[in-house]
Write an enzyme that holds these catalytic residues in place. Structure first.
Site, mmCIF file in Angstrom:
data_model
loop_
_atom_site.group_PDB
_atom_site.id
_atom_site.type_symbol
_atom_site.label_atom_id
_atom_site.label_comp_id
_atom_site.label_asym_id
_atom_site.label_seq_id
_atom_site.Cartn_x
_atom_site.Cartn_y
_atom_site.Cartn_z
ATOM 1 N N ASP A 61 44.737 31.945 -58.039
ATOM 2 C CA ASP A 61 45.393 32.386 -56.767
ATOM 3 C C ASP A 61 47.441 33.053 -57.562
ATOM 4 O O ASP A 61 47.471 32.354 -57.424
ATOM 5 C CB ASP A 61 45.295 32.584 -55.273
ATOM 6 C CG ASP A 61 45.852 33.587 -54.560
ATOM 7 O OD1 ASP A 61 45.665 34.943 -55.217
ATOM 8 O OD2 ASP A 61 44.907 34.084 -53.165
ATOM 9 N N GLY A 62 47.323 34.382 -57.450
ATOM 10 C CA GLY A 62 49.023 34.246 -57.802
ATOM 11 C C GLY A 62 48.921 35.390 -58.652
ATOM 12 O O GLY A 62 50.442 35.268 -60.017
ATOM 13 N N TRP A 111 53.064 36.562 -60.173
ATOM 14 C CA TRP A 111 53.875 35.997 -61.293
ATOM 15 C C TRP A 111 53.827 37.443 -62.259
ATOM 16 O O TRP A 111 55.055 37.514 -62.509
ATOM 17 C CB TRP A 111 52.599 35.252 -61.717
ATOM 18 C CG TRP A 111 53.368 34.486 -62.667
ATOM 19 C CD1 TRP A 111 53.803 33.344 -63.475
ATOM 20 C CD2 TRP A 111 53.133 34.868 -64.270
ATOM 21 N NE1 TRP A 111 53.842 32.478 -64.432
ATOM 22 C CE2 TRP A 111 53.802 33.921 -65.182
ATOM 23 C CE3 TRP A 111 52.690 35.931 -65.366
ATOM 24 C CZ2 TRP A 111 53.485 33.667 -66.380
ATOM 25 C CZ3 TRP A 111 52.875 35.710 -66.475
ATOM 26 C CH2 TRP A 111 53.345 35.204 -67.380
ATOM 27 N N ASN A 152 35.695 41.328 -55.363
ATOM 28 C CA ASN A 152 36.783 41.649 -56.467
ATOM 29 C C ASN A 152 36.043 43.201 -56.854
ATOM 30 O O ASN A 152 37.775 43.655 -57.572
ATOM 31 C CB ASN A 152 36.887 40.418 -57.009
ATOM 32 C CG ASN A 152 38.167 39.489 -57.105
ATOM 33 O OD1 ASN A 152 38.096 38.730 -57.500
ATOM 34 N ND2 ASN A 152 39.174 39.467 -56.253
ATOM 35 N N TRP A 153 35.336 43.498 -57.178
ATOM 36 C CA TRP A 153 34.896 44.993 -57.763
ATOM 37 C C TRP A 153 36.103 45.468 -56.872
ATOM 38 O O TRP A 153 35.968 47.868 -57.266
ATOM 39 C CB TRP A 153 33.378 45.291 -57.537
ATOM 40 C CG TRP A 153 32.520 43.688 -57.696
ATOM 41 C CD1 TRP A 153 31.850 42.898 -56.936
ATOM 42 C CD2 TRP A 153 32.224 43.704 -59.308
ATOM 43 N NE1 TRP A 153 30.972 42.431 -58.388
ATOM 44 C CE2 TRP A 153 31.737 42.601 -59.443
ATOM 45 C CE3 TRP A 153 32.519 44.446 -60.353
ATOM 46 C CZ2 TRP A 153 30.738 42.767 -60.813
ATOM 47 C CZ3 TRP A 153 31.653 43.594 -61.594
ATOM 48 C CH2 TRP A 153 31.231 43.139 -61.414
ATOM 49 N N ARG A 212 39.271 46.549 -57.067
ATOM 50 C CA ARG A 212 40.187 46.571 -57.850
ATOM 51 C C ARG A 212 40.464 47.824 -58.830
ATOM 52 O O ARG A 212 38.984 48.061 -58.617
ATOM 53 C CB ARG A 212 40.507 45.145 -58.392
ATOM 54 C CG ARG A 212 40.632 44.293 -57.444
ATOM 55 C CD ARG A 212 41.515 43.088 -58.742
ATOM 56 N NE ARG A 212 41.295 41.743 -56.954
ATOM 57 C CZ ARG A 212 42.408 40.805 -57.451
ATOM 58 N NH1 ARG A 212 43.197 41.190 -58.121
ATOM 59 N NH2 ARG A 212 42.751 39.816 -56.639
ATOM 60 N N ARG A 239 44.236 25.460 -53.560
ATOM 61 C CA ARG A 239 44.827 27.098 -53.187
ATOM 62 C C ARG A 239 45.941 27.163 -54.222
ATOM 63 O O ARG A 239 46.671 26.588 -52.925
ATOM 64 C CB ARG A 239 44.111 27.953 -52.083
ATOM 65 C CG ARG A 239 44.709 29.947 -52.510
ATOM 66 C CD ARG A 239 43.930 30.583 -51.477
ATOM 67 N NE ARG A 239 43.884 31.821 -51.698
ATOM 68 C CZ ARG A 239 43.553 32.460 -51.715
ATOM 69 N NH1 ARG A 239 41.683 31.725 -50.342
ATOM 70 N NH2 ARG A 239 43.795 33.731 -51.704
ATOM 71 N N ARG A 275 43.524 30.079 -46.946
ATOM 72 C CA ARG A 275 42.486 30.567 -46.927
ATOM 73 C C ARG A 275 40.940 30.532 -47.763
ATOM 74 O O ARG A 275 41.902 29.902 -48.547
ATOM 75 C CB ARG A 275 42.388 31.875 -46.071
ATOM 76 C CG ARG A 275 43.122 33.352 -46.976
ATOM 77 C CD ARG A 275 43.046 34.180 -46.604
ATOM 78 N NE ARG A 275 43.076 34.926 -47.533
ATOM 79 C CZ ARG A 275 44.969 35.010 -48.081
ATOM 80 N NH1 ARG A 275 45.432 34.888 -46.189
ATOM 81 N NH2 ARG A 275 45.051 36.123 -48.753
ATOM 82 N N GLU A 294 38.540 17.877 -48.821
ATOM 83 C CA GLU A 294 40.226 17.870 -48.033
ATOM 84 C C GLU A 294 40.751 19.546 -48.894
ATOM 85 O O GLU A 294 40.422 20.094 -49.723
ATOM 86 C CB GLU A 294 41.185 16.601 -49.248
ATOM 87 C CG GLU A 294 40.601 15.732 -48.543
ATOM 88 C CD GLU A 294 41.373 15.414 -46.753
ATOM 89 O OE1 GLU A 294 41.777 15.877 -46.938
ATOM 90 O OE2 GLU A 294 40.487 14.299 -46.599
HETATM 91 C C1 FPP Z 1 44.452 36.312 -58.698
HETATM 92 O O1 FPP Z 1 45.646 36.572 -58.946
HETATM 93 C C2 FPP Z 1 43.199 35.612 -59.917
HETATM 94 C C3 FPP Z 1 42.372 36.747 -59.652
HETATM 95 C C4 FPP Z 1 41.439 37.472 -58.818
HETATM 96 C C5 FPP Z 1 41.208 36.132 -61.138
HETATM 97 C C6 FPP Z 1 41.292 34.824 -61.634
HETATM 98 C C7 FPP Z 1 41.475 35.334 -62.986
HETATM 99 C C8 FPP Z 1 41.732 34.091 -64.102
HETATM 100 C C9 FPP Z 1 42.791 33.675 -63.637
HETATM 101 C C10 FPP Z 1 42.192 34.815 -65.103
HETATM 102 C C11 FPP Z 1 41.059 34.204 -66.189
HETATM 103 C C12 FPP Z 1 39.884 33.174 -65.240
HETATM 104 C C13 FPP Z 1 39.065 32.361 -66.577
HETATM 105 C C14 FPP Z 1 38.144 31.813 -65.765
HETATM 106 C C15 FPP Z 1 38.951 32.314 -67.637
HETATM 107 P P1 FPP Z 1 45.335 37.854 -57.855
HETATM 108 O O2 FPP Z 1 45.587 38.954 -59.002
HETATM 109 O O3 FPP Z 1 44.673 38.257 -56.774
HETATM 110 O O4 FPP Z 1 46.841 37.527 -58.137
HETATM 111 P P2 FPP Z 1 47.628 38.299 -56.547
HETATM 112 O O5 FPP Z 1 47.286 38.122 -55.010
HETATM 113 O O6 FPP Z 1 49.069 37.837 -56.679
HETATM 114 O O7 FPP Z 1 47.447 39.652 -56.571
#
Ligand code: FPP
Length: 224
Positions: A12-13, A17, A60-61, A63, A172, A178, A191
């Site tokens: 996450d993040g 970033w 996530n769909w 988005r 996480r 969460r 854990e």
């Molecule tokens: C969360 O960050 C990340 C995701 C929803 C996607 C996870 C995908 C990757 C790490 C990219 C590549 C993965 C693989 C397995 C090649 P966020 O967009 O929710 O960040 P935010 O909460 O800061 O907006």
């Protein structure tokens, strides 16, 4: 030493970033994919047997379409790398619903799963279009389709997407604390390790730190 056999990560993040660096969100995902590569290599070196990564949830769909498309392309590109020589010890498996995933990514998934099936050191469980409530619901429906009318815990265990040991450690990143519909059944005695580090900054050394923190934990499984 008390080494986790199975580590599961909620990455996450990425968006935050990118925002901090005044970059488009997709740059965060791109660097996030680099973290995936770094963490897989470190997990291998550390002798971790299973690594589950929450790459795309059923939620996530929602988005923006451009972001979803970018993530699907990035996932497809990253999957392609898993047949390179440096991943020769990595076996890929998939957890999630195939329905609604683009055919291009499904084909790539199937190709890499087949190509890596004989690899032995680590299983990389890619959770894609994954939701834990859906996984449990799908398991129950599979059992009903087998004609069973009374369901045991073991029936559910056996009908989850993958037959893997439960995660010992769930990480996480980004300061959120969460589970967000990840591995609800399997997390019963896991854990948890939360870090403020944003996923694109999370590399091999951060994984080692999480493993060290796990080593200090006293797991009792409700027995005392
Ligand atoms: C969360 O960050 C990340 C995701 C929803 C996607 C996870 C995908 C990757 C790490 C990219 C590549 C993965 C693989 C397995 C090649 P966020 O967009 O929710 O960040 P935010 O909460 O800061 O907006």
């Amino acid at each position: 030493m008390n080494k986790p056999r199975h580590i599961a990560i909620i990455m996450d993040g990425n968006g935050r970033w990118a925002k901090l660096k005044k970059l488009p969100r997709k740059e965060g995902h791109k660097e996030g994919a680099n973290s995936v590569e770094a963490v897989v290599q470190t997990a291998l070196k550390e002798g971790i047997k299973v690594l589950s990564l929450y790459a795309f949830s059923t939620e996530n769909w929602a988005r923006p379409k451009t972001e979803v498309n970018y993530l699907m392309q990035l996932l497809t590109d990253t999957l392609s790398k898993f047949t390179e020589d440096k991943y020769k010890d990595v076996k890929l498996v998939f957890s999630g619903r195939r329905k609604s995933l683009p055919i291009k990514i499904l084909n790539k998934l199937d190709e890499v799963i087949k190509a890596t099936a004989g690899n032995k050191k680590i299983t990389l469980n890619l959770c894609l279009n994954y939701g834990a409530r859906q996984e449990i619901t799908d398991a129950v429906n599979k059992i009903l389709a087998q004609g069973k009318r009374k369901i045991t815990e073991s029936d559910i265990e056996k009908n989850l997407y993958q037959n893997l040991p439960a995660p010992d450690l769930i990480i996480r990143t980004s300061g959120e604390e969460r589970l967000s519909n990840f591995l609800l059944w399997q997390a019963a005695y896991s854990e948890f390790y939360f870090t403020k580090t944003l996923w694109p900054d999370f590399k091999g050394g951060d994984l080692q730190k999480a493993i060290s923190a796990y080593n200090q934990r006293d797991r009792r499984f409700g027995a005392r």
